[in-house]
Motif scaffolding. Structure first.
Motif, PDB file in Angstrom:
ATOM      1  N   SER A  15       0.821  -1.210   0.000  1.00  0.00           N
ATOM      2  CA  SER A  15       0.000   0.000   0.000  1.00  0.00           C
ATOM      3  C   SER A  15       0.859   1.266   0.000  1.00  0.00           C
ATOM      4  O   SER A  15       0.347   2.360  -0.214  1.00  0.00           O
ATOM      5  CB  SER A  15      -0.944   0.011   1.204  1.00  0.00           C
ATOM      6  OG  SER A  15      -0.182   0.079   2.401  1.00  0.00           O
ATOM      7  N   GLY A  16       2.153   1.146   0.250  1.00  0.00           N
ATOM      8  CA  GLY A  16       3.027   2.316   0.228  1.00  0.00           C
ATOM      9  C   GLY A  16       3.030   3.079   1.542  1.00  0.00           C
ATOM     10  O   GLY A  16       3.546   4.186   1.616  1.00  0.00           O
ATOM     11  N   THR A  17       2.424   2.505   2.567  1.00  0.00           N
ATOM     12  CA  THR A  17       2.436   3.181   3.862  1.00  0.00           C
ATOM     13  C   THR A  17       3.770   2.958   4.547  1.00  0.00           C
ATOM     14  O   THR A  17       4.609   2.186   4.098  1.00  0.00           O
ATOM     15  CB  THR A  17       1.295   2.674   4.764  1.00  0.00           C
ATOM     16  OG1 THR A  17       1.467   1.277   4.946  1.00  0.00           O
ATOM     17  CG2 THR A  17      -0.057   2.958   4.150  1.00  0.00           C
ATOM     18  N   SER A  18       3.933   3.603   5.662  1.00  0.00           N
ATOM     19  CA  SER A  18       5.222   3.516   6.363  1.00  0.00           C
ATOM     20  C   SER A  18       5.438   2.125   6.939  1.00  0.00           C
ATOM     21  O   SER A  18       4.506   1.378   7.194  1.00  0.00           O
ATOM     22  CB  SER A  18       5.277   4.557   7.474  1.00  0.00           C
ATOM     23  OG  SER A  18       4.272   4.278   8.422  1.00  0.00           O
ATOM     24  N   LEU A  19       6.667   1.825   7.150  1.00  0.00           N
ATOM     25  CA  LEU A  19       7.072   0.545   7.681  1.00  0.00           C
ATOM     26  C   LEU A  19       7.278   0.678   9.186  1.00  0.00           C
ATOM     27  O   LEU A  19       7.871   1.648   9.653  1.00  0.00           O
ATOM     28  CB  LEU A  19       8.373   0.090   7.008  1.00  0.00           C
ATOM     29  CG  LEU A  19       8.953  -1.227   7.469  1.00  0.00           C
ATOM     30  CD1 LEU A  19       7.996  -2.372   7.106  1.00  0.00           C
ATOM     31  CD2 LEU A  19      10.302  -1.453   6.830  1.00  0.00           C
ATOM     32  N   ARG A  20       6.794  -0.268   9.934  1.00  0.00           N
ATOM     33  CA  ARG A  20       6.971  -0.244  11.384  1.00  0.00           C
ATOM     34  C   ARG A  20       8.361  -0.756  11.727  1.00  0.00           C
ATOM     35  O   ARG A  20       8.760  -1.820  11.281  1.00  0.00           O
ATOM     36  CB  ARG A  20       5.928  -1.107  12.076  1.00  0.00           C
ATOM     37  CG  ARG A  20       4.549  -0.556  11.976  1.00  0.00           C
ATOM     38  CD  ARG A  20       3.626  -1.402  12.797  1.00  0.00           C
ATOM     39  NE  ARG A  20       2.257  -0.975  12.595  1.00  0.00           N
ATOM     40  CZ  ARG A  20       1.227  -1.528  13.165  1.00  0.00           C
ATOM     41  NH1 ARG A  20       1.397  -2.564  13.970  1.00  0.00           N
ATOM     42  NH2 ARG A  20       0.030  -1.078  12.941  1.00  0.00           N
ATOM     43  N   VAL A  21       9.054   0.008  12.518  1.00  0.00           N
ATOM     44  CA  VAL A  21      10.393  -0.380  12.948  1.00  0.00           C
ATOM     45  C   VAL A  21      10.377  -0.455  14.463  1.00  0.00           C
ATOM     46  O   VAL A  21      10.054   0.526  15.135  1.00  0.00           O
ATOM     47  CB  VAL A  21      11.445   0.650  12.479  1.00  0.00           C
ATOM     48  CG1 VAL A  21      12.829   0.271  12.971  1.00  0.00           C
ATOM     49  CG2 VAL A  21      11.413   0.786  10.970  1.00  0.00           C
ATOM     50  N   PRO A  22      10.702  -1.609  15.004  1.00  0.00           N
ATOM     51  CA  PRO A  22      10.723  -1.695  16.467  1.00  0.00           C
ATOM     52  C   PRO A  22      11.907  -0.895  17.023  1.00  0.00           C
ATOM     53  O   PRO A  22      13.039  -1.028  16.563  1.00  0.00           O
ATOM     54  CB  PRO A  22      10.882  -3.187  16.738  1.00  0.00           C
ATOM     55  CG  PRO A  22      11.460  -3.740  15.496  1.00  0.00           C
ATOM     56  CD  PRO A  22      11.008  -2.872  14.366  1.00  0.00           C
ATOM     57  N   VAL A  23      11.613  -0.038  17.984  1.00  0.00           N
ATOM     58  CA  VAL A  23      12.636   0.799  18.599  1.00  0.00           C
ATOM     59  C   VAL A  23      12.683   0.459  20.086  1.00  0.00           C
ATOM     60  O   VAL A  23      11.681   0.583  20.781  1.00  0.00           O
ATOM     61  CB  VAL A  23      12.313   2.302  18.419  1.00  0.00           C
ATOM     62  CG1 VAL A  23      13.363   3.156  19.096  1.00  0.00           C
ATOM     63  CG2 VAL A  23      12.196   2.637  16.947  1.00  0.00           C
ATOM     64  N   PRO A  24      13.826   0.005  20.533  1.00  0.00           N
ATOM     65  CA  PRO A  24      13.912  -0.290  21.978  1.00  0.00           C
ATOM     66  C   PRO A  24      13.934   0.997  22.789  1.00  0.00           C
ATOM     67  O   PRO A  24      14.558   1.986  22.399  1.00  0.00           O
ATOM     68  CB  PRO A  24      15.234  -1.044  22.107  1.00  0.00           C
ATOM     69  CG  PRO A  24      16.033  -0.616  20.944  1.00  0.00           C
ATOM     70  CD  PRO A  24      15.059  -0.305  19.844  1.00  0.00           C
ATOM     71  N   ILE A  25      13.223   0.981  23.884  1.00  0.00           N
ATOM     72  CA  ILE A  25      13.168   2.143  24.761  1.00  0.00           C
ATOM     73  C   ILE A  25      13.852   1.771  26.063  1.00  0.00           C
ATOM     74  O   ILE A  25      13.519   0.764  26.680  1.00  0.00           O
ATOM     75  CB  ILE A  25      11.714   2.576  25.023  1.00  0.00           C
ATOM     76  CG1 ILE A  25      11.064   2.985  23.703  1.00  0.00           C
ATOM     77  CG2 ILE A  25      11.675   3.725  26.030  1.00  0.00           C
ATOM     78  CD1 ILE A  25       9.604   3.306  23.838  1.00  0.00           C
ATOM     79  N   VAL A  26      14.807   2.589  26.430  1.00  0.00           N
ATOM     80  CA  VAL A  26      15.558   2.336  27.650  1.00  0.00           C
ATOM     81  C   VAL A  26      15.042   3.290  28.722  1.00  0.00           C
ATOM     82  O   VAL A  26      14.955   4.490  28.496  1.00  0.00           O
ATOM     83  CB  VAL A  26      17.074   2.555  27.431  1.00  0.00           C
ATOM     84  CG1 VAL A  26      17.843   2.325  28.711  1.00  0.00           C
ATOM     85  CG2 VAL A  26      17.572   1.656  26.322  1.00  0.00           C
ATOM     86  N   GLY A  27      14.708   2.749  29.850  1.00  0.00           N
ATOM     87  CA  GLY A  27      14.230   3.577  30.955  1.00  0.00           C
ATOM     88  C   GLY A  27      15.058   3.345  32.194  1.00  0.00           C
ATOM     89  O   GLY A  27      15.785   2.354  32.311  1.00  0.00           O
ATOM     90  N   MET A  28      14.950   4.277  33.110  1.00  0.00           N
ATOM     91  CA  MET A  28      15.687   4.152  34.357  1.00  0.00           C
ATOM     92  C   MET A  28      14.727   4.367  35.511  1.00  0.00           C
ATOM     93  O   MET A  28      13.939   5.305  35.501  1.00  0.00           O
ATOM     94  CB  MET A  28      16.798   5.208  34.430  1.00  0.00           C
ATOM     95  CG  MET A  28      17.619   5.113  35.706  1.00  0.00           C
ATOM     96  SD  MET A  28      18.700   6.515  35.956  1.00  0.00           S
ATOM     97  CE  MET A  28      19.944   6.236  34.769  1.00  0.00           C
ATOM     98  N   ARG A  29      14.800   3.503  36.471  1.00  0.00           N
ATOM     99  CA  ARG A  29      13.955   3.632  37.645  1.00  0.00           C
ATOM    100  C   ARG A  29      14.812   4.188  38.779  1.00  0.00           C
ATOM    101  O   ARG A  29      15.859   3.649  39.100  1.00  0.00           O
ATOM    102  CB  ARG A  29      13.391   2.282  38.051  1.00  0.00           C
ATOM    103  CG  ARG A  29      12.447   2.392  39.242  1.00  0.00           C
ATOM    104  CD  ARG A  29      11.964   1.061  39.722  1.00  0.00           C
ATOM    105  NE  ARG A  29      11.410   0.278  38.618  1.00  0.00           N
ATOM    106  CZ  ARG A  29      11.054  -0.981  38.730  1.00  0.00           C
ATOM    107  NH1 ARG A  29      11.216  -1.618  39.857  1.00  0.00           N
ATOM    108  NH2 ARG A  29      10.564  -1.626  37.716  1.00  0.00           N
ATOM    109  N   VAL A  30      14.357   5.269  39.377  1.00  0.00           N
ATOM    110  CA  VAL A  30      15.082   5.890  40.474  1.00  0.00           C
ATOM    111  C   VAL A  30      14.308   5.640  41.757  1.00  0.00           C
ATOM    112  O   VAL A  30      13.115   5.927  41.840  1.00  0.00           O
ATOM    113  CB  VAL A  30      15.249   7.407  40.247  1.00  0.00           C
ATOM    114  CG1 VAL A  30      15.993   8.043  41.392  1.00  0.00           C
ATOM    115  CG2 VAL A  30      15.951   7.667  38.939  1.00  0.00           C
ATOM    116  N   THR A  31      14.975   5.112  42.732  1.00  0.00           N
ATOM    117  CA  THR A  31      14.322   4.866  44.009  1.00  0.00           C
ATOM    118  C   THR A  31      14.935   5.775  45.062  1.00  0.00           C
ATOM    119  O   THR A  31      16.103   6.151  44.983  1.00  0.00           O
ATOM    120  CB  THR A  31      14.500   3.408  44.448  1.00  0.00           C
ATOM    121  OG1 THR A  31      15.885   3.119  44.525  1.00  0.00           O
ATOM    122  CG2 THR A  31      13.854   2.457  43.464  1.00  0.00           C
ATOM    123  N   ASP A  32      14.143   6.152  46.026  1.00  0.00           N
ATOM    124  CA  ASP A  32      14.631   6.971  47.129  1.00  0.00           C
ATOM    125  C   ASP A  32      15.352   6.079  48.116  1.00  0.00           C
ATOM    126  O   ASP A  32      14.803   5.079  48.582  1.00  0.00           O
ATOM    127  CB  ASP A  32      13.475   7.680  47.843  1.00  0.00           C
ATOM    128  CG  ASP A  32      12.864   8.762  46.976  1.00  0.00           C
ATOM    129  OD1 ASP A  32      13.565   9.266  46.089  1.00  0.00           O
ATOM    130  OD2 ASP A  32      11.688   9.103  47.189  1.00  0.00           O
TER     131      ASP A  32
END
Length: 114
Positions: A15-32
């Motif tokens: 169909s010519g639509t965009s291609l899905r690209v998996p992007v890893p998301i890195v997060g950080m958990r901060v604890t008190d």
């Protein structure tokens, strides 16, 4: 599930639509983290309460510089520093007394002023 994903990718390509690209998301958990008080904190608070206020320390440092540069004689610097230190201490004592709640003695002294 992989076949469904493959079909979806094929449909998007056709169909010519965009291609899905998996992007890893890195997060950080901060604890008190609550640490116990350091053993020297009480001593540090006592030393800070014994030191003159920051404006007084700046004035004393200026006097010391003038003494080093021989703008003022050392006896004059010593007397001025002693005066600043005593005045600062008296002001702190007065502020500490005014912060304390008045007891029955405070109301009795007010009655004598009338």
């Amino acid at each position: 599930m992989t076949s469904r994903r493959t079909e979806t990718v094929k449909q998007e390509k056709e169909s010519g639509t965009s291609l899905r690209v998996p992007v890893p998301i890195v997060g950080m958990r901060v604890t008190d983290v609550h640490l116990p008080p350091l053993p020297g904190e009480d001593a540090l608070a006592k030393v800070r309460s014994a030191l003159p206020s920051p404006p007084s320390l700046a004035f004393i440092a200026g006097l010391a510089v003038m003494g080093i540069l021989s703008i003022l004689e050392w006896p004059v610097v010593v007397v001025a520093v002693a005066g600043v230190t005593l005045t600062d201490r008296m002001a702190r004592k007065q502020a500490h007394i005014q912060q304390q709640p008045e007891g029955p003695e405070g109301s009795a002294s007010d009655a004598g002023d009338e």
